[in-house]
Design a protein around this motif. Structure first.
Motif, PDB file in Angstrom:
ATOM      1  N   MET A 176       0.829  -1.201   0.000  1.00  8.02           N
ATOM      2  CA  MET A 176       0.000   0.000   0.000  1.00  8.02           C
ATOM      3  C   MET A 176       0.861   1.248   0.000  1.00  8.02           C
ATOM      4  O   MET A 176       0.687   2.159  -0.793  1.00  8.02           O
ATOM      5  CB  MET A 176      -0.932   0.021   1.207  1.00  8.02           C
ATOM      6  CG  MET A 176      -1.718   1.301   1.363  1.00  8.02           C
ATOM      7  SD  MET A 176      -2.896   1.284   2.737  1.00  8.02           S
ATOM      8  CE  MET A 176      -4.233   0.397   1.959  1.00  8.02           C
ATOM      9  N   LEU A 177       1.812   1.324   0.917  1.00 10.54           N
ATOM     10  CA  LEU A 177       2.704   2.471   1.016  1.00 10.54           C
ATOM     11  C   LEU A 177       4.144   2.008   0.894  1.00 10.54           C
ATOM     12  O   LEU A 177       4.481   0.907   1.323  1.00 10.54           O
ATOM     13  CB  LEU A 177       2.526   3.182   2.357  1.00 10.54           C
ATOM     14  CG  LEU A 177       1.248   3.981   2.599  1.00 10.54           C
ATOM     15  CD1 LEU A 177       1.203   4.455   4.056  1.00 10.54           C
ATOM     16  CD2 LEU A 177       1.145   5.168   1.665  1.00 10.54           C
ATOM     17  N   SER A 178       4.996   2.857   0.340  1.00 10.77           N
ATOM     18  CA  SER A 178       6.413   2.542   0.283  1.00 10.77           C
ATOM     19  C   SER A 178       6.980   2.545   1.692  1.00 10.77           C
ATOM     20  O   SER A 178       6.416   3.152   2.616  1.00 10.77           O
ATOM     21  CB  SER A 178       7.144   3.577  -0.574  1.00 10.77           C
ATOM     22  OG  SER A 178       7.137   4.842   0.067  1.00 10.77           O
ATOM     23  N   SER A 179       8.093   1.867   1.868  1.00  8.50           N
ATOM     24  CA  SER A 179       8.723   1.832   3.183  1.00  8.50           C
ATOM     25  C   SER A 179       9.111   3.235   3.635  1.00  8.50           C
ATOM     26  O   SER A 179       9.052   3.559   4.829  1.00  8.50           O
ATOM     27  CB  SER A 179       9.951   0.916   3.163  1.00  8.50           C
ATOM     28  OG  SER A 179      10.882   1.356   2.189  1.00  8.50           O
ATOM     29  N   VAL A 224      -9.705  16.925   2.888  1.00  3.90           N
ATOM     30  CA  VAL A 224      -9.326  15.515   2.851  1.00  3.90           C
ATOM     31  C   VAL A 224     -10.058  14.781   3.963  1.00  3.90           C
ATOM     32  O   VAL A 224     -10.464  15.371   4.968  1.00  3.90           O
ATOM     33  CB  VAL A 224      -7.805  15.314   2.999  1.00  3.90           C
ATOM     34  CG1 VAL A 224      -7.057  15.878   1.811  1.00  3.90           C
ATOM     35  CG2 VAL A 224      -7.311  15.926   4.301  1.00  3.90           C
ATOM     36  N   ARG A 225     -10.197  13.479   3.755  1.00  4.94           N
ATOM     37  CA  ARG A 225     -10.881  12.618   4.724  1.00  4.94           C
ATOM     38  C   ARG A 225     -10.159  11.273   4.734  1.00  4.94           C
ATOM     39  O   ARG A 225      -9.607  10.843   3.708  1.00  4.94           O
ATOM     40  CB  ARG A 225     -12.340  12.438   4.314  1.00  4.94           C
ATOM     41  CG  ARG A 225     -13.215  11.726   5.344  1.00  4.94           C
ATOM     42  CD  ARG A 225     -14.661  11.686   4.872  1.00  4.94           C
ATOM     43  NE  ARG A 225     -15.541  11.028   5.835  1.00  4.94           N
ATOM     44  CZ  ARG A 225     -16.149  11.638   6.830  1.00  4.94           C
ATOM     45  NH1 ARG A 225     -15.977  12.952   6.990  1.00  4.94           N
ATOM     46  NH2 ARG A 225     -16.927  10.985   7.660  1.00  4.94           N
ATOM     47  N   GLU A 266      -3.956  -6.453   2.876  1.00  7.95           N
ATOM     48  CA  GLU A 266      -3.325  -5.170   2.601  1.00  7.95           C
ATOM     49  C   GLU A 266      -3.240  -4.325   3.876  1.00  7.95           C
ATOM     50  O   GLU A 266      -2.180  -3.770   4.200  1.00  7.95           O
ATOM     51  CB  GLU A 266      -4.122  -4.435   1.521  1.00  7.95           C
ATOM     52  CG  GLU A 266      -3.503  -3.129   1.069  1.00  7.95           C
ATOM     53  CD  GLU A 266      -4.311  -2.462  -0.040  1.00  7.95           C
ATOM     54  OE1 GLU A 266      -3.715  -1.702  -0.814  1.00  7.95           O
ATOM     55  OE2 GLU A 266      -5.537  -2.694  -0.115  1.00  7.95           O
ATOM     56  N   LEU A 267      -4.358  -4.230   4.607  1.00  5.39           N
ATOM     57  CA  LEU A 267      -4.363  -3.399   5.799  1.00  5.39           C
ATOM     58  C   LEU A 267      -3.574  -4.038   6.938  1.00  5.39           C
ATOM     59  O   LEU A 267      -2.936  -3.338   7.730  1.00  5.39           O
ATOM     60  CB  LEU A 267      -5.799  -3.104   6.229  1.00  5.39           C
ATOM     61  CG  LEU A 267      -6.584  -2.203   5.268  1.00  5.39           C
ATOM     62  CD1 LEU A 267      -7.988  -1.929   5.792  1.00  5.39           C
ATOM     63  CD2 LEU A 267      -5.853  -0.888   5.033  1.00  5.39           C
ATOM     64  N   ALA A 268      -3.601  -5.365   7.053  1.00  8.53           N
ATOM     65  CA  ALA A 268      -2.763  -6.027   8.054  1.00  8.53           C
ATOM     66  C   ALA A 268      -1.291  -5.780   7.753  1.00  8.53           C
ATOM     67  O   ALA A 268      -0.471  -5.600   8.662  1.00  8.53           O
ATOM     68  CB  ALA A 268      -3.062  -7.524   8.093  1.00  8.53           C
ATOM     69  N   GLY A 279      -4.587   5.651  -1.308  1.00  2.88           N
ATOM     70  CA  GLY A 279      -5.923   5.361  -0.801  1.00  2.88           C
ATOM     71  C   GLY A 279      -6.068   5.381   0.701  1.00  2.88           C
ATOM     72  O   GLY A 279      -7.109   4.956   1.216  1.00  2.88           O
ATOM     73  N   VAL A 280      -5.058   5.845   1.436  1.00  2.11           N
ATOM     74  CA  VAL A 280      -5.195   5.977   2.883  1.00  2.11           C
ATOM     75  C   VAL A 280      -6.063   7.191   3.211  1.00  2.11           C
ATOM     76  O   VAL A 280      -6.892   7.166   4.120  1.00  2.11           O
ATOM     77  CB  VAL A 280      -3.819   6.089   3.562  1.00  2.11           C
ATOM     78  CG1 VAL A 280      -3.968   6.317   5.065  1.00  2.11           C
ATOM     79  CG2 VAL A 280      -2.998   4.835   3.297  1.00  2.11           C
TER      80      VAL A 280
END
Length: 531
Positions: free
Chosen positions: A1-4, A123-124, A219-221, A89-90
């Protein structure tokens, strides 16, 4: 999801802002925190007032799910990290603010200060990143959990997406509290969801595998593990045990999607709580197939629901699930609901209270349960231990108490003491035992009476069991200090009471065995019964 790199930057922001469990609870105070637990945001917003520091912005953005002006969020996160969170998408760019931030206008009747609502991009949060912490044998742990935002805040009913990923819930908290804290080489978090069980397992397991059928859960875990810098948890996508085919673990924990909704419920199934099996078939599959993934002595712990009715006692049905596995079975039923209570609970959980769908869905669930012969639903724990015993031990009981503290240590010792059921009377009476220090004595009786009518010994920790004792049993248990064998103590009590020693030994042996199994007395290590 996100880069390190983005994860590291986000972690630094969270730490620098003091966005931790203790700090946020202190900031919101009892009223704000308890309001949020009720899914009400206004108490917390009232406590925050016009504050726009970094911690306040993060609280508004994530747990309070406010639509915020981009400017304050960018000031806290930085332009580069904000862009990354939006791209991945966070966060999402949004329309007008639903609740006030400093300088925005609140709805009529809101106790917060009023003022003109400024224009500008907003933003939300699309992902709820929330502080999480716990205490265990190794001390305090503090970090964060990534999940989908909580639906239904402030009574606003919104459809729950089918792949919704639940955050820390009462069920997940219960599972973490019942999980045995033993040091193990390998552990399996079956149906990981947001990954909260893996956070606990990583504290006492050398390697953890976490699986989930839901790609979004994986993904979220993964984000949860990355934010907390945990690299010993391997995530795998797939149904039940399929991702670990051929592998065995020392400990398996799971809170599977056990809700028994009808397959023709008229809506997409919520992956986090519902499977495609009839009745409690999914839980049965988890239990029946678990033993093939346990190492020798390995333990499976399942937080689950099971059906009652249909012509068979629930105790017999669950015993049948473990038959032929070579595993000991321990079932604890904490609560039983009739079908009406059960249906109402889960329809409300799906956000259907007050909607036009409530009545039709309620009737479909009733018809479904009638077809299956289900008259009630048990809720509790199912545990299997791969003992390899020729005659596996079975214990099925009811325990209606709230889990206010971890009971995992008591369950761990409970498995060891369960072996005492195999001791014959001579072996039992030859052991040296000590009375557990958490045992207290309670007496009841008529005021002014010379003697109490009832004497109860109660454990104040763990499963908080209680046993009623007479003079003989109470005398023997009270004298257990590890110095004399139980048989010698029984003989001494018999002499004091004028009883026949042999007869008293025969009468007390079953009750002493129960006291040992239930942890009222502990065998001195050198006298411990064989496994």
């Amino acid at each position: 999801m996100l880069s390190s790199q983005a994860v590291g930057a986000l972690r630094a922001v969270l730490v620098d802002a003091g966005y931790t469990v203790d700090a946020v609870l202190e900031r919101l105070g009892p009223s704000g925190s308890e309001g949020l637990a009720r899914n009400a945001t206004i108490p917390a917003l009232h406590v925050l007032g016009a504050a726009d520091d970094a911690q306040a912005v993060l609280i508004r953005l994530f747990p309070l799910q406010q639509t915020l002006l981009r400017g304050p969020v960018e000031r806290v996160l930085g332009a580069r990290l904000l862009r990354s969170l939006i791209d991945e998408g966070v966060l999402r760019e949004s329309g007008p603010a639903a609740f006030p931030v400093p300088g925005a206008a609140p709805p009529a009747g809101d106790p917060l200060p009023t003022g003109p609502a400024p224009d500008g991009p907003r933003v939300r949060a699309a992902v709820d990143i929330r502080p999480y912490g716990f205490e265990d044998a190794d001390g305090s742990w503090s970090g964060w959990v990534a999940a989908d935002p909580v639906p239904g805040l402030d009574g606003i009913v919104t459809p729950t997406r089918p792949d919704y990923v639940l955050g820390v819930s009462p069920a997940s908290t219960s599972l973490s509290r019942l999980t045995v804290p033993d040091r193990v080489g390998t552990a399996l978090d079956l149906g990981t969801g947001c990954g909260v069980q893996s956070l606990h397992l990583a504290r006492h397991a050398g390697r953890v595998v976490a699986t989930d059928l839901n790609p979004r859960a994986c993904e979220l875990a993964g984000l949860t593990m990355a934010l907390n810098g945990i690299d010993r948890v391997g995530l795998r996508e797939g149904s039940l045990y399929e991702p670990v085919d051929g592998e065995r673990f020392d400990l398996i924990v799971t809170n599977p999607p056990y809700v028994m909704s009808p397959p023709d419920d008229g809506a997409e199934r919520l992956v986090y709580r519902e499977g495609s099996f009839a009745g409690d078939g999914l839980v049965e599959r988890v239990v029946r197939r678990g033993p093939r993934h346990l190492t020798g002595g390995g333990l499976l712990q399942v937080l689950a629901n099971w059906a009652d009715g249909g012509g068979a006692r629930w105790q017999d049905r669950l015993s049948g699930w473990a038959a032929g596995t070579g595993c000991d079975l321990w079932v604890i039923q904490r609560e039983r609901l009739d079908v009406y209570e059960y249906i109402e609970m889960w329809l409300t959980d799906a956000g259907l209270a007050g909607s036009d769908e409530w009545g039709p869905r309620y009737r479909r669930w009733l018809d479904y349960f009638e077809r299956l012969g289900i008259t009630g639903v048990g809720m509790g724990w199912i545990m299997l231990r791969n003992s390899g015993a020729a005659r596996p031990r079975i214990r099925i009981e009811e325990w209606p108490y709230d889990i206010g503290r971890p009971v995992g240590p008591a369950l761990s010792s409970g498995w060891r003491t369960l072996d005492a059921r195999s001791l014959d009377d001579d072996a039992l009476l030859a052991t040296r035992c000590t009375l557990d220090p958490d045992v207290v004595q309670e007496t009841t009786g008529a005021p002014g009476a010379a003697d109490p009518s009832h004497v109860v010994l109660r454990r104040t920790t763990g499963l908080r069991r209680a046993i009623e004792v007479d003079t003989a049993l109470g005398g023997v248990l009270g004298a257990c200090d590890g110095e004399l064998p139980l048989g010698r103590i029984v003989d001494a009590v018999a002499e004091l009471l004028g009883d026949d020693p042999a007869a008293l030994r025969a009468r007390l042996a079953p009750r002493l065995r129960d006291a040992l199994v239930d942890g009222f007395i502990t065998v001195r290590p050198s006298d411990a019964p064989p496994a």
